[in-house]
Enzyme design. Sequence first.
Site, PDB file in Angstrom:
ATOM      1  N   ARG A  36      -2.902  -9.624  11.840  1.00 50.50           N
ATOM      2  CA  ARG A  36      -3.287  -8.427  11.060  1.00 50.50           C
ATOM      3  C   ARG A  36      -3.981  -8.842   9.764  1.00 50.50           C
ATOM      4  O   ARG A  36      -4.891  -8.165   9.301  1.00 50.50           O
ATOM      5  CB  ARG A  36      -2.046  -7.569  10.761  1.00 50.50           C
ATOM      6  CG  ARG A  36      -1.550  -6.820  12.001  1.00 50.50           C
ATOM      7  CD  ARG A  36      -0.109  -6.349  11.840  1.00 50.50           C
ATOM      8  NE  ARG A  36       0.084  -5.415  10.765  1.00 50.50           N
ATOM      9  CZ  ARG A  36       1.261  -5.178  10.194  1.00 50.50           C
ATOM     10  NH1 ARG A  36       2.344  -5.805  10.616  1.00 50.50           N
ATOM     11  NH2 ARG A  36       1.354  -4.302   9.217  1.00 50.50           N
ATOM     12  N   ARG A  85       9.604  -3.212  12.330  1.00 53.89           N
ATOM     13  CA  ARG A  85       8.415  -2.809  13.082  1.00 53.89           C
ATOM     14  C   ARG A  85       8.041  -3.869  14.113  1.00 53.89           C
ATOM     15  O   ARG A  85       8.135  -5.048  13.840  1.00 53.89           O
ATOM     16  CB  ARG A  85       7.233  -2.628  12.120  1.00 53.89           C
ATOM     17  CG  ARG A  85       7.203  -1.289  11.460  1.00 53.89           C
ATOM     18  CD  ARG A  85       6.181  -1.223  10.368  1.00 53.89           C
ATOM     19  NE  ARG A  85       4.837  -1.676  10.724  1.00 53.89           N
ATOM     20  CZ  ARG A  85       3.767  -1.501   9.955  1.00 53.89           C
ATOM     21  NH1 ARG A  85       3.887  -0.880   8.808  1.00 53.89           N
ATOM     22  NH2 ARG A  85       2.590  -1.944  10.331  1.00 53.89           N
ATOM     23  N   ARG A  97      11.479  -6.836   5.962  1.00 49.70           N
ATOM     24  CA  ARG A  97      11.077  -5.422   5.875  1.00 49.70           C
ATOM     25  C   ARG A  97      11.741  -4.597   6.987  1.00 49.70           C
ATOM     26  O   ARG A  97      11.759  -4.991   8.135  1.00 49.70           O
ATOM     27  CB  ARG A  97       9.547  -5.310   5.996  1.00 49.70           C
ATOM     28  CG  ARG A  97       9.071  -3.867   5.896  1.00 49.70           C
ATOM     29  CD  ARG A  97       7.671  -3.757   5.412  1.00 49.70           C
ATOM     30  NE  ARG A  97       6.687  -3.971   6.458  1.00 49.70           N
ATOM     31  CZ  ARG A  97       5.412  -3.602   6.328  1.00 49.70           C
ATOM     32  NH1 ARG A  97       4.997  -3.034   5.207  1.00 49.70           N
ATOM     33  NH2 ARG A  97       4.559  -3.832   7.289  1.00 49.70           N
ATOM     34  N   ARG A 125     -10.474   1.347   7.240  1.00 49.52           N
ATOM     35  CA  ARG A 125     -10.131  -0.060   7.476  1.00 49.52           C
ATOM     36  C   ARG A 125     -11.342  -0.854   7.925  1.00 49.52           C
ATOM     37  O   ARG A 125     -11.248  -2.050   8.143  1.00 49.52           O
ATOM     38  CB  ARG A 125      -9.034  -0.159   8.527  1.00 49.52           C
ATOM     39  CG  ARG A 125      -7.680  -0.486   7.901  1.00 49.52           C
ATOM     40  CD  ARG A 125      -6.616  -0.434   8.955  1.00 49.52           C
ATOM     41  NE  ARG A 125      -5.481  -1.244   8.676  1.00 49.52           N
ATOM     42  CZ  ARG A 125      -4.281  -0.760   8.347  1.00 49.52           C
ATOM     43  NH1 ARG A 125      -4.112   0.522   8.191  1.00 49.52           N
ATOM     44  NH2 ARG A 125      -3.268  -1.570   8.177  1.00 49.52           N
ATOM     45  N   LYS A 173       0.833  -1.219   0.000  1.00 46.38           N
ATOM     46  CA  LYS A 173       0.000   0.000   0.000  1.00 46.38           C
ATOM     47  C   LYS A 173       0.861   1.260   0.000  1.00 46.38           C
ATOM     48  O   LYS A 173       0.646   2.169  -0.786  1.00 46.38           O
ATOM     49  CB  LYS A 173      -0.904   0.059   1.257  1.00 46.38           C
ATOM     50  CG  LYS A 173      -1.945  -1.032   1.347  1.00 46.38           C
ATOM     51  CD  LYS A 173      -2.973  -0.726   2.458  1.00 46.38           C
ATOM     52  CE  LYS A 173      -2.404  -0.737   3.868  1.00 46.38           C
ATOM     53  NZ  LYS A 173      -1.912  -2.044   4.326  1.00 46.38           N
TER      54      LYS A 173
HETATM   55  P1  AMP Z   1      -0.119   0.111   8.754  1.00 44.91           P
HETATM   56  O1  AMP Z   1       1.119   0.925   8.866  1.00 44.91           O
HETATM   57  O2  AMP Z   1      -1.089   0.647   7.742  1.00 44.91           O
HETATM   58  O3  AMP Z   1       0.160  -1.356   8.558  1.00 44.91           O
HETATM   59  O4  AMP Z   1      -0.867   0.237  10.173  1.00 44.91           O
HETATM   60  C1  AMP Z   1      -0.230  -0.215  11.353  1.00 44.91           C
HETATM   61  C2  AMP Z   1      -1.241  -0.342  12.472  1.00 44.91           C
HETATM   62  O5  AMP Z   1      -1.820   0.937  12.759  1.00 44.91           O
HETATM   63  C3  AMP Z   1      -2.442  -1.241  12.198  1.00 44.91           C
HETATM   64  O6  AMP Z   1      -2.152  -2.613  12.406  1.00 44.91           O
HETATM   65  C4  AMP Z   1      -3.444  -0.707  13.207  1.00 44.91           C
HETATM   66  O7  AMP Z   1      -3.128  -1.129  14.524  1.00 44.91           O
HETATM   67  C5  AMP Z   1      -3.181   0.793  13.136  1.00 44.91           C
HETATM   68  N1  AMP Z   1      -4.019   1.428  12.104  1.00 44.91           N
HETATM   69  C6  AMP Z   1      -3.596   1.959  10.933  1.00 44.91           C
HETATM   70  N2  AMP Z   1      -4.633   2.466  10.234  1.00 44.91           N
HETATM   71  C7  AMP Z   1      -5.742   2.237  11.001  1.00 44.91           C
HETATM   72  C8  AMP Z   1      -7.131   2.510  10.828  1.00 44.91           C
HETATM   73  N3  AMP Z   1      -7.607   3.097   9.725  1.00 44.91           N
HETATM   74  N4  AMP Z   1      -7.971   2.123  11.815  1.00 44.91           N
HETATM   75  C9  AMP Z   1      -7.523   1.533  12.918  1.00 44.91           C
HETATM   76  N5  AMP Z   1      -6.250   1.241  13.147  1.00 44.91           N
HETATM   77  C10 AMP Z   1      -5.344   1.580  12.196  1.00 44.91           C
END
Ligand code: AMP
Length: 189
Positions: free
Chosen positions: A173, A162, A130, A93, A18
């Site tokens: 996830r 991470r 990563r 999400r 993404k």
């Molecule tokens: P990402 O960097 O997009 O993989 O997001 C990392 C983490 O941030 C996710 O696993 C969630 O815990 C939180 N997160 C990111 N975007 C959202 C969202 N739109 N709603 C809720 N939690 C989010």
Amino acid sequence: MATKARRIVILGPPAGGKGTHAKRLAADLGVPHIAIGDMLRREVAEGTSLGRTAKGRMDAGELVPDEVVEEMVLSRLGRPDAARGWILDGFPRDREQAEALERQGVGSRVELALALEVSLHEIVERIGGRRMCRSGHVYHVVTNPPRTPGVCDVDGEPLFQREDDSEEVVRHRFEVFERNTKPLLEFYD
Ligand code: AMP
């Protein structure tokens, strides 16, 4: 990509690409790339109260509560640089978040939803390698290595893995994605 759309959401599983696609698309279209995960990680790093609320959920691979994320995203979309459009990476999400965006009215209506499809098998392969820096520049030790191992090409910051990129958390996830986010493909038709 040839598109007139300027308000775009990217849906996809964890480590599905993404961020990479969102960055390229935002640069091509001249609109901001708004990455919710990056915004949340910044809050965590700064130790804000929002960051403290979010951290436990993020480390466990759970979604941060809708109201917390919605407020953060909607206020970001109200900034002047977002007036001509945006690429949303990681939002919405779930259905509640998608509806919150629609409630903002015509100026916030999504014009294009892009979905990335990557298998769980491939995701698990990817996450082991990563790495990222504090500012959110992402690498892979084999497929996209930095010039100097362990150091960000852009800002010279150290690279790290991470906390939520362990195989166990990534599998969770992925389940959260399948359950909460995938149904948005139908929502956006
Ligand atoms: P990402 O960097 O997009 O993989 O997001 C990392 C983490 O941030 C996710 O696993 C969630 O815990 C939180 N997160 C990111 N975007 C959202 C969202 N739109 N709603 C809720 N939690 C989010």
